[in-house]
Design an enzyme around this catalytic site. Sequence first.
Site, PDB file in Angstrom:
ATOM      1  N   HIS A  83       4.083   4.114   4.529  1.00 16.52           N
ATOM      2  CA  HIS A  83       3.899   3.968   5.974  1.00 16.52           C
ATOM      3  C   HIS A  83       3.896   5.361   6.587  1.00 16.52           C
ATOM      4  CE1 HIS A  83       4.512   2.878  10.187  1.00 16.52           C
ATOM      5  NE2 HIS A  83       5.370   3.882  10.214  1.00 16.52           N
TER       6      HIS A  83
ATOM      7  N   ASN B 130       0.802  -1.230   0.000  1.00 17.82           N
ATOM      8  CA  ASN B 130       0.000   0.000   0.000  1.00 17.82           C
ATOM      9  C   ASN B 130       0.837   1.284   0.000  1.00 17.82           C
ATOM     10  OD1 ASN B 130       0.889  -0.201   2.590  1.00 17.82           O
ATOM     11  ND2 ASN B 130      -1.131  -0.255   3.555  1.00 17.82           N
TER      12      ASN B 130
END
Length: 140
Positions: A117, A114
């Site tokens: 962070h 994704n």
Amino acid sequence: MATERTLSIIKPDATKRNLTGKINAKFEDAGLRIVAQKRIQLTQDQAGQFYAVHKERPFFGELTEFMASGPVVVQVLEGEGAIAKNREVMGATNPADAAPGTIRAEFAESVGENSVHGSDAPETAKEEISFFFSGLELVG
Ligand code: UDP
Ligand code: MG
């Protein structure tokens, strides 16, 4: 709101697709200043130390393997309410739930891969920044 610093990581799925500049533009457009930045390659063991809080979770092995699968860009972002602001710019963990225009909505490939962070609280931001950077590397 106070000026804060938060730790950001551009993850291997994004460095592989040459998205560092596009992601950095999202931070800068939101008023976050990149006050430290370096591109590094983590070992799986180092990724495990960084994500130790998740070590009992079922996705831990997959997560640490992914984080060691290619270069990452670790960076310190600074600004008013930087910790929450960065979480906003990132979008929800699962890109399917991420608001339009967020980094994860635009770039993430899956809930695991994704793209970014970001620290989630002042205490973790402090710990995560010192995991990767010395005081000498934070030039403002
Ligand atoms: N993750 C995953 N599967 C999940 C939840 C999380 O692979 O079901 C990975 C994902 O890369 C996520 C990271 O573990 O970014 C840390 O999870 P956390 O819940 O802290 O999400 P974040 O703070 O990154 O939004
Ligand atoms: Mg988290």
